[in-house]
Design an enzyme around this catalytic site. Structure first.
Site, PDB file in Angstrom:
ATOM      1  N   CYS A 146      40.023  67.942  47.660  1.00 15.94           N
ATOM      2  CA  CYS A 146      41.066  68.532  46.808  1.00 15.94           C
ATOM      3  C   CYS A 146      42.117  67.514  46.330  1.00 15.94           C
ATOM      4  CB  CYS A 146      41.737  69.693  47.521  1.00 15.94           C
ATOM      5  SG  CYS A 146      42.032  69.416  49.261  1.00 15.94           S
ATOM      6  N   HIS A 239      48.976  69.907  46.214  1.00 17.76           N
ATOM      7  CA  HIS A 239      48.976  68.591  46.857  1.00 17.76           C
ATOM      8  C   HIS A 239      49.656  67.577  45.935  1.00 17.76           C
ATOM      9  CE1 HIS A 239      46.512  70.262  49.890  1.00 17.76           C
ATOM     10  NE2 HIS A 239      45.353  69.703  49.613  1.00 17.76           N
TER      11      HIS A 239
END
Ligand code: NAP
Length: 346
Positions: A146, A239
């Site tokens: 990710c 993130h």
């Protein structure tokens, strides 16, 4: 209108699985036909097991679907996988061998010789590897890690234009990246954890495969040098990565901004349903991008960049933000499937 393609979701009860179902609601190409998870959940109705997604966000009928055992037989042509990596390797290979098209978020098959590690805007040509897979009518395509997806998307137009010799990546990763229920509140509240198992290794290796070239023997990786440091932080989703780059041909800041602004690729040309119109958005605010403000840019499929400035060691540094369970997992995998449909692989 052509008939929708039947799909299943393996690992449907997890963080990524729930995001798959939310994003597949009213999808123009795909319809959810079956859902599967561990034997702990198998045999129960979805609504009895999952409490983190509202029923109104689920595709019609899914709340009352009976969860299957992911190791059992499936019927759908396409299986999206958000399975835990402890089982994904074997279970995905078994379904591919039975003729299903697997699009996986798990790490297990990412380094298989003929398995694409696919970001549709970056390496759509890697789908050609599928022809050499040993699964007959079935195949496996994987989504990268990710954090890797956001960073590589931001780098792709710069890598092509200026070349990159070295990279340093420092991530600040959301709690949802650890799955559900993930870390206990007392471990992550008021805290930063400077370790995520296996994550630095993925960030240091996956970009090299994604930016590599297709050959008869699989992918010839890029020779990019990467150093990564990762941290889990008390953010729910999104993130962040602080990136330092040493270019081969040093661009001006305006040239970097222009490449980001102009970047589009095959998903945009094909107008794929999940494709962001603008894959990379540069935020000019002095303290942007931020997860709380920007993670849903382009419905969570856009990559956010900001704080481009000179670095006394590498040459340039900047910030990248991307939504880990949308662009970094379920949304990215659905975009892969949309591309595969339009390009005739499905
Ligand atoms: P998660 O919330 O822990 O969900 C894991 C799923 O796997 C659940 O549906 C679980 O079913 C199922 N499962 C666990 N053990 C099983 C078994 N023995 N047999 C069959 N099914 C089993 O994890 P996640 O965060 O959604 O992540 C799923 C995968 O995607 C992982 O490989 C992860 O590394 C990867 N990934 C995650 C993210 C993220 O941001 N979270 C991003 C990219 C990639 P039960 O509910 O029945 O236990």
């Amino acid at each position: 209108m052509s008939k929708k393609i039947e799909v299943g979701v393996l690992g449907a009860t997890g963080s990524v699985g729930q995001q798959f179902l939310r994003l597949l609601k009213d999808h123009p190409f795909f319809t959810v036909q079956e859902i599967a998870a561990s034997e702990r959940s198998a045999g129960k109705r979805y609504r009895e097991v999952v409490n983190r997604i509202s029923e109104s966000d689920l595709p019609d009928g899914v709340a009352d679907m009976i969860i299957q055992d992911a190791e059992g037989t499936c019927n759908s042509q396409v299986l999206f996988s958000g399975l835990d990596s402890s089982v994904a390797g074997e279970v995905e290979a078994q379904h591919a061998a039975a003729g299903h098209i697997i699009i996986s978020n798990s790490k297990n098959h990412r380094w298989d010789q003929y398995v694409p590690l696919l970001i549709p805007e970056v390496n759509h040509d890697h789908l050609a590897l599928i022809r050499q897979q040993p699964y007959g009518k079935g195949c496996i395509v994987t989504n990268p890690n990710c954090s890797t997806i956001g960073v590589v998307m931001a780098l792709k137009p710069l890598y092509d234009a200026f070349g990159i010799n070295a990279l340093s990546i420092t991530t600040l990763q959301a709690i949802s990246g650890a799955g559900y229920p993930g870390l206990s509140a007392s471990d992550i509240m008021d805290n930063v954890v400077p370790h995520i198992d296996g994550e630095e290794e993925k960030l240091e290796s996956e970009p090299r495969k994604i930016l590599g070239t297709v050959s008869e023997l699989g992918i010839i990786p890029s020779d990019l040098k990467i150093s990564a440091q990762v941290h889990r932080v008390p953010v729910s989703d999104g993130h962040t990565a602080a990136v330092q780059v040493a270019f081969a041909d040093t661009p001006t800041p305006d040239e970097i901004l222009e490449k980001w602004q102009q970047f589009t690729s095959r998903p945009q040309v094909l107008h794929l349903p999940s494709a962001p119109v603008r894959p990379i958005t540069y935020f000019t605010g002095a303290a942007h991008p931020q997860p709380l403000l920007h993670r849903l840019t382009e419905n969570g499929m856009g990559i956010c960049t900001g704080r481009l400035r000179e670095c006394p060691i590498f040459g340039y540094k900047f910030t990248v933000l991307s939504h880990n369970t949308i662009r970094g997992a379920a949304g990215g995998a659905i975009l892969c499937a949309e591309l595969m449909k339009e390009d005739g692989w499905i």
